[in-house]
Design a protein around this motif. Structure first.
Motif, mmCIF file in Angstrom:
data_model
loop_
_atom_site.group_PDB
_atom_site.id
_atom_site.type_symbol
_atom_site.label_atom_id
_atom_site.label_comp_id
_atom_site.label_asym_id
_atom_site.label_seq_id
_atom_site.Cartn_x
_atom_site.Cartn_y
_atom_site.Cartn_z
ATOM 1 N N ARG A 219 -8.209 9.318 1.678
ATOM 2 C CA ARG A 219 -6.858 8.938 2.077
ATOM 3 C C ARG A 219 -5.792 9.921 1.592
ATOM 4 N NH1 ARG A 219 -4.746 3.224 1.240
ATOM 5 N NH2 ARG A 219 -3.522 3.882 3.038
ATOM 6 N N ALA B 290 -3.462 11.580 4.349
ATOM 7 C CA ALA B 290 -2.406 10.689 4.850
ATOM 8 C C ALA B 290 -1.296 10.542 3.824
ATOM 9 C CB ALA B 290 -3.004 9.328 5.198
ATOM 10 N N LEU B 291 -1.669 10.394 2.548
ATOM 11 C CA LEU B 291 -0.680 10.250 1.480
ATOM 12 C C LEU B 291 0.189 11.494 1.366
ATOM 13 C CD1 LEU B 291 0.409 8.738 -1.076
ATOM 14 C CD2 LEU B 291 -1.326 10.018 -2.362
ATOM 15 N N GLU C 238 2.702 12.064 4.188
ATOM 16 C CA GLU C 238 3.897 11.222 4.059
ATOM 17 C C GLU C 238 4.809 11.723 2.941
ATOM 18 O OE1 GLU C 238 5.160 8.928 5.913
ATOM 19 O OE2 GLU C 238 3.498 8.974 7.323
ATOM 20 N N ASP D 189 0.849 -1.176 0.000
ATOM 21 C CA ASP D 189 0.000 0.000 0.000
ATOM 22 C C ASP D 189 0.897 1.243 0.000
ATOM 23 O OD1 ASP D 189 -2.710 1.411 0.786
ATOM 24 O OD2 ASP D 189 -1.199 2.127 2.214
ATOM 25 N N ALA E 110 5.603 5.409 4.613
ATOM 26 C CA ALA E 110 5.873 5.529 6.048
ATOM 27 C C ALA E 110 7.160 4.828 6.458
ATOM 28 C CB ALA E 110 4.700 4.986 6.855
ATOM 29 N N VAL F 187 0.690 4.413 1.064
ATOM 30 C CA VAL F 187 0.870 5.185 2.299
ATOM 31 C C VAL F 187 1.719 4.403 3.300
ATOM 32 C CG1 VAL F 187 -0.293 6.326 4.215
ATOM 33 C CG2 VAL F 187 -1.302 6.415 1.927
ATOM 34 N N LYS F 188 1.433 3.123 3.441
ATOM 35 C CA LYS F 188 2.202 2.300 4.368
ATOM 36 C C LYS F 188 3.667 2.213 3.935
ATOM 37 C CE LYS F 188 -1.660 -0.624 5.871
ATOM 38 N NZ LYS F 188 -2.202 -2.002 5.886
#
Length: 224
Positions: free
Chosen positions: A62, A65-66, A69, A7, A13, A9-10
């Motif tokens: 989302r 969040a994206l 990051e 993913d 991170a 975003v993950k």
């Protein structure tokens, strides 16, 4: 070239703060699903000629969040480009500004060939141009309308290599790290490799990984 399947975003991170010189990406934004359902994006339809959905839609909720990051991993005095349509532009711009980016302008990609559509047929796409800190473009003579023929028989949403080469040449130097967290067909990463940058990318889609591996192996110059 480094490729990851996760993913977006993950995966972002996991990258260190201020470790990226340039980020260019084309998320599978939510309005693509709407275009697919009403039939104005035929290459994304599930049909006899296209038997799979290609990629998962990245929902609008989302984006904060994206973009948070992306801002974190970019070095100060760097650029960020995001491909999108007119609907997504109005969603992304205020969020990007909220997390710290300066929005300069939408660059227009003129695809030359007319596409699908009902209210004036589609021929262009936006590339949103953001800045973290302050960085001068490498060539101030480049216009904000980039004319480059669309890829007609490739991965859906595939971008021409020449188009990505312009953006990479404008906003990075040899040896810089260029990242794409939704690499799709791989055009950003292949262009970065050609221009002697360090390409690093992620895509959750197995189809995307197969596509970029096949493209990479078919271009001898990319393997040097």
């Amino acid at each position: 070239m480094q490729l990851f399947q996760e993913d977006a975003v993950k995966w972002l991170a996991t990258l260190a703060d201020a470790s990226v010189d340039l980020l260019i990406t084309d998320p599978p934004y939510e309005s693509l699903e709407k275009h697919r359902k009403i039939g104005t994006t035929t290459r994304l339809k599930i049909s006899k000629s296209s038997s799979n959905p290609w990629f998962q839609i990245f929902p609008n909720h989302r984006f904060e969040a994206l973009l948070t990051e992306i801002y974190r991993v970019l070095k100060n005095n760097s650029h960020f480009y995001l491909f999108c349509d007119q609907e997504t532009m109005f969603i992304v711009k205020p969020i990007a500004e909220k997390v710290g980016f300066k929005f300069w302008k939408p660059i227009v990609w003129d695809k030359v060939n007319i596409g699908m559509g009902y209210h004036y047929r589609n021929r262009y796409e936006f590339i949103l141009f953001f800045e973290k800190g302050k960085r001068k473009l490498n060539d101030l003579a480049v216009p904000d309308v980039l004319e480059c023929k669309r890829v007609m028989r490739g991965y859906p949403t595939e971008k021409p290599l020449h188009l990505l080469e312009i953006l990479i040449s404008q906003s990075s130097s040899i040896g810089d790290v260029v990242v794409d967290p939704f690499f799709g067909s791989g055009s950003t990463l292949l262009s970065a490799q050609k221009l002697s940058r360090i390409p690093i990318g992620c895509d959750i889609s197995s189809e995307a990984h197969l596509c970029i591996i096949n493209r990479y192996q078919s271009i001898p110059s990319q393997r040097k």
